[in-house]
Design a protein around this motif. Structure first.
Motif, PDB file in Angstrom:
ATOM      1  N   ASP A 184       4.055  24.635 -30.487  1.00 52.20           N
ATOM      2  CA  ASP A 184       3.401  24.665 -31.650  1.00 52.20           C
ATOM      3  C   ASP A 184       4.220  25.770 -32.454  1.00 52.20           C
ATOM      4  O   ASP A 184       4.180  27.026 -32.153  1.00 52.20           O
ATOM      5  CB  ASP A 184       1.999  25.019 -31.541  1.00 52.20           C
ATOM      6  CG  ASP A 184       1.277  24.980 -32.882  1.00 52.20           C
ATOM      7  OD1 ASP A 184       1.872  24.653 -33.715  1.00 52.20           O
ATOM      8  OD2 ASP A 184       0.058  25.391 -32.741  1.00 52.20           O
ATOM      9  N   THR A 185       4.912  25.246 -33.475  1.00 51.68           N
ATOM     10  CA  THR A 185       5.543  26.164 -34.392  1.00 51.68           C
ATOM     11  C   THR A 185       5.026  26.462 -35.874  1.00 51.68           C
ATOM     12  O   THR A 185       5.372  26.929 -36.702  1.00 51.68           O
ATOM     13  CB  THR A 185       7.068  25.765 -34.670  1.00 51.68           C
ATOM     14  OG1 THR A 185       7.129  24.410 -35.239  1.00 51.68           O
ATOM     15  CG2 THR A 185       7.826  25.612 -33.190  1.00 51.68           C
ATOM     16  N   THR A 186       3.514  25.775 -35.935  1.00 51.76           N
ATOM     17  CA  THR A 186       2.935  25.695 -37.384  1.00 51.76           C
ATOM     18  C   THR A 186       2.195  27.189 -37.125  1.00 51.76           C
ATOM     19  O   THR A 186       1.221  27.473 -38.291  1.00 51.76           O
ATOM     20  CB  THR A 186       1.991  24.535 -37.200  1.00 51.76           C
ATOM     21  OG1 THR A 186       1.021  24.796 -36.243  1.00 51.76           O
ATOM     22  CG2 THR A 186       2.777  23.527 -37.181  1.00 51.76           C
ATOM     23  N   VAL A 187       1.876  28.087 -36.213  1.00 51.23           N
ATOM     24  CA  VAL A 187       1.095  29.180 -36.138  1.00 51.23           C
ATOM     25  C   VAL A 187       2.161  30.314 -36.326  1.00 51.23           C
ATOM     26  O   VAL A 187       3.383  30.286 -35.999  1.00 51.23           O
ATOM     27  CB  VAL A 187       0.362  29.162 -35.042  1.00 51.23           C
ATOM     28  CG1 VAL A 187      -0.575  28.097 -34.699  1.00 51.23           C
ATOM     29  CG2 VAL A 187       1.363  29.123 -33.484  1.00 51.23           C
ATOM     30  N   PRO A 188       1.489  31.462 -36.752  1.00 50.70           N
ATOM     31  CA  PRO A 188       2.168  32.746 -37.084  1.00 50.70           C
ATOM     32  C   PRO A 188       3.295  33.088 -35.918  1.00 50.70           C
ATOM     33  O   PRO A 188       4.525  33.566 -36.053  1.00 50.70           O
ATOM     34  CB  PRO A 188       1.599  33.696 -37.267  1.00 50.70           C
ATOM     35  CG  PRO A 188       0.330  33.137 -37.914  1.00 50.70           C
ATOM     36  CD  PRO A 188       0.302  31.692 -37.152  1.00 50.70           C
ATOM     37  N   VAL A 189       2.749  33.068 -34.642  1.00 49.88           N
ATOM     38  CA  VAL A 189       3.647  33.224 -33.742  1.00 49.88           C
ATOM     39  C   VAL A 189       3.656  32.153 -32.561  1.00 49.88           C
ATOM     40  O   VAL A 189       2.808  31.559 -32.071  1.00 49.88           O
ATOM     41  CB  VAL A 189       2.842  34.241 -32.569  1.00 49.88           C
ATOM     42  CG1 VAL A 189       3.786  34.603 -31.508  1.00 49.88           C
ATOM     43  CG2 VAL A 189       2.847  35.493 -33.383  1.00 49.88           C
ATOM     44  N   ALA A 190       4.828  31.311 -32.799  1.00 51.03           N
ATOM     45  CA  ALA A 190       5.009  29.873 -31.784  1.00 51.03           C
ATOM     46  C   ALA A 190       4.442  29.969 -30.598  1.00 51.03           C
ATOM     47  O   ALA A 190       4.722  31.142 -29.703  1.00 51.03           O
ATOM     48  CB  ALA A 190       6.611  29.567 -32.150  1.00 51.03           C
ATOM     49  N   THR A 191       4.059  28.908 -30.026  1.00 54.27           N
ATOM     50  CA  THR A 191       3.603  29.143 -28.583  1.00 54.27           C
ATOM     51  C   THR A 191       4.284  27.599 -27.951  1.00 54.27           C
ATOM     52  O   THR A 191       4.571  26.713 -28.413  1.00 54.27           O
ATOM     53  CB  THR A 191       2.234  28.761 -28.509  1.00 54.27           C
ATOM     54  OG1 THR A 191       1.750  27.702 -29.332  1.00 54.27           O
ATOM     55  CG2 THR A 191       1.347  30.127 -29.195  1.00 54.27           C
ATOM     56  N   LEU A 192       4.168  27.778 -26.717  1.00 52.33           N
ATOM     57  CA  LEU A 192       4.561  26.684 -25.703  1.00 52.33           C
ATOM     58  C   LEU A 192       3.464  26.812 -24.751  1.00 52.33           C
ATOM     59  O   LEU A 192       3.147  27.629 -24.037  1.00 52.33           O
ATOM     60  CB  LEU A 192       5.925  26.821 -24.873  1.00 52.33           C
ATOM     61  CG  LEU A 192       6.346  25.950 -23.994  1.00 52.33           C
ATOM     62  CD1 LEU A 192       6.648  24.806 -24.595  1.00 52.33           C
ATOM     63  CD2 LEU A 192       7.808  26.551 -23.211  1.00 52.33           C
TER      64      LEU A 192
END
Length: 52
Positions: free
Chosen positions: A17-25
């Motif tokens: 998810d790169t749509t949040v301020p800090v990308a997550t996997l």
């Protein structure tokens, strides 16, 4: 890993998810019946090595 489960026919689903301020996997282990066995989520900060 801090968990273990002997489960045949398990697959790994990876979502980023790169749509949040800090990308997550997010890694999710799912069995053939669709039951979630385990989920782990990490931020880009946790996955980036420190500068040398």
């Amino acid at each position: 890993m801090r968990w273990s489960k002997d489960e045949p026919y398990t697959f790994l689903k990876l979502e980023s998810d790169t749509t949040v301020p800090v990308a997550t996997l997010t890694a999710t282990w799912i069995n053939r019946d669709g039951a979630v066995l385990h989920t782990q989520r990490r931020t880009i900060t946790e996955l980036t090595p420190p500068p040398a």
